[in-house]
Design a protein around this motif. Sequence first.
Motif, PDB file in Angstrom:
ATOM      1  N   ILE A 284      57.443  40.846  11.705  1.00 38.13           N
ATOM      2  CA  ILE A 284      56.463  40.975  12.294  1.00 38.13           C
ATOM      3  C   ILE A 284      56.451  39.818  13.527  1.00 38.13           C
ATOM      4  O   ILE A 284      56.449  38.500  13.106  1.00 38.13           O
TER       5      ILE A 284
ATOM      6  N   SER B 250      54.324  44.467  18.800  1.00 33.18           N
ATOM      7  CA  SER B 250      53.222  42.737  19.218  1.00 33.18           C
ATOM      8  C   SER B 250      52.934  41.965  17.804  1.00 33.18           C
ATOM      9  O   SER B 250      51.886  43.279  18.122  1.00 33.18           O
ATOM     10  N   GLY B 251      53.120  41.006  17.076  1.00 30.60           N
ATOM     11  CA  GLY B 251      52.097  41.332  16.726  1.00 30.60           C
ATOM     12  C   GLY B 251      50.711  39.750  17.081  1.00 30.60           C
ATOM     13  O   GLY B 251      51.870  38.883  18.011  1.00 30.60           O
ATOM     14  N   SER B 252      49.629  39.304  16.842  1.00 35.64           N
ATOM     15  CA  SER B 252      49.605  38.551  17.272  1.00 35.64           C
ATOM     16  C   SER B 252      49.638  37.102  16.735  1.00 35.64           C
ATOM     17  O   SER B 252      50.513  37.292  15.581  1.00 35.64           O
TER      18      SER B 252
ATOM     19  N   GLY C 130      60.486  42.506  16.811  1.00 33.75           N
ATOM     20  CA  GLY C 130      59.820  43.147  15.574  1.00 33.75           C
ATOM     21  C   GLY C 130      60.127  44.241  15.417  1.00 33.75           C
ATOM     22  O   GLY C 130      61.040  45.189  15.944  1.00 33.75           O
TER      23      GLY C 130
ATOM     24  N   VAL D  60      47.561  39.133  10.542  1.00 31.72           N
ATOM     25  CA  VAL D  60      47.534  39.520  11.884  1.00 31.72           C
ATOM     26  C   VAL D  60      47.413  40.746  11.754  1.00 31.72           C
ATOM     27  O   VAL D  60      47.431  41.713  11.525  1.00 31.72           O
ATOM     28  N   TYR D  61      47.547  40.983  13.422  1.00 30.20           N
ATOM     29  CA  TYR D  61      47.123  42.821  13.776  1.00 30.20           C
ATOM     30  C   TYR D  61      48.879  42.632  14.715  1.00 30.20           C
ATOM     31  O   TYR D  61      49.103  42.575  15.212  1.00 30.20           O
ATOM     32  N   VAL D  62      48.545  44.373  14.467  1.00 30.22           N
ATOM     33  CA  VAL D  62      50.209  44.578  14.980  1.00 30.22           C
ATOM     34  C   VAL D  62      49.989  45.686  15.718  1.00 30.22           C
ATOM     35  O   VAL D  62      49.958  46.924  15.375  1.00 30.22           O
TER      36      VAL D  62
ATOM     37  N   VAL E  13      56.889  37.222   8.843  1.00 26.31           N
ATOM     38  CA  VAL E  13      55.830  36.937  10.000  1.00 26.31           C
ATOM     39  C   VAL E  13      56.069  35.433  10.884  1.00 26.31           C
ATOM     40  O   VAL E  13      55.659  34.706  10.020  1.00 26.31           O
TER      41      VAL E  13
ATOM     42  N   SER F  16      54.915  37.140  15.995  1.00 22.27           N
ATOM     43  CA  SER F  16      54.048  36.593  16.643  1.00 22.27           C
ATOM     44  C   SER F  16      53.806  36.693  18.260  1.00 22.27           C
ATOM     45  O   SER F  16      54.689  35.477  18.326  1.00 22.27           O
TER      46      SER F  16
END
Length: 409
Positions: free
Chosen positions: A209, A298-300, A183, A289-291, A130, A211
């Motif tokens: 991932i 994209s990941g948060s 990602g 995180v959320y994706v 990440v 961010s």
Amino acid sequence: MSMLVVFLSLWGISLGPVTEAATFFETQPLLWAESESLLEPSAEVTLTCQARLGTVDFQLFKNGVVQETVHLDAPAIKHQFLLTGDTRGRYRCRSGLSESWTQLSELLELTGPTAPPPPVLRLDRESTQVLRPGSKVTFTCVAPLSGVQFQLRRGEKELLVPRSSTSPDRIFFHLNKVALGDGGHYTCRYQLHDNQNGWSGDSEPVELILSNEKLPAPVFTAEPSSPNPEPGTRVRLRCLAPLEGARFALVREDRGGRRVHRFQSPAGTEAHFELRNISVADSANYSCVYVDLEPPFSGSAPSALLELRVDGPPPRPQLRATWSGAVLAGRDAVLRCEGTIPDVTFELLREGEPMAVKTVHTREASANLALIFLGPQHAGSYRCRYRSSWPNTFESELSDPVELLVTES
């Protein structure tokens, strides 16, 4: 079609990360098959034994018996053994060391014609799963054959990276300054010879991932909220996102950075992760995180960190024999030590002896501990344990014993 080469010890072990700071010089030679000799099942097969130091003596074993001993006129770093006839079998080699021999190489098995097996793709120990845009990532792709060409892919896209390898069986892929669009799932594959035999199957994927700071960080909470929960209890972790339909990742800080501990894909805006029967091995910093489920995946931004510290001993491992009855002298015996904690060092101990007879470091929660080239002197009772020196120092209790019997016939 090619001849399949199989390492009996699991790849996650024999080809895995370097063990914790060794204080000795590695003398174990390397043994591999030259891919050019494996293109046709009926062809002669060339095995290369590479020593760690120059030597005039090399020895090849097949099925536990000396197949060929070579004494050269001048020191060399490697020697090639040419196999003819029925080449199927289990091979090891060793090289001369002063007035004796080194330990045997890892086991190499030729099993006959079949499709080439897929490689193994790993993140370098210093790379993080990440990460932020602009970071650097290094992958290692490991194949069971030498002299092959490699390819790294993201999804179905072939990446413009070097394909040739200077190592017998692996290549390093360096991605510099990754961007948000980088990602997703990465795989690698290899080809045996100038595309004439096509590509192997893909490795298991590794997900990166990236961010995106424009995606707000989720809210991350724990129940109980105490950073020092009691051993053996359960901790519930809740990750709340500002949107629906995302995939969530529970992230744990690892030696090389942040690694995904597990994924979850709920229908709503939050995910619930549980750490059950927690022990000292669960002590770490966690985030989530959320994706996005659509490209560019994209990941948060990561959530705030939650620190978890647990006292007490780690769970006791279980030792299993991978054979039944007595083991024939000259064969190998593999004992599997199964724990619940990844990224530890496993040790195999013989009853009555204080020092471990086998030590393996792996990112997995279990390890194969092999006793090679058995003789009557190996018979006895064995136990295993695991230990760690980072981020917390701990050592498990010994497993229940497993009895090893060795027979001549």
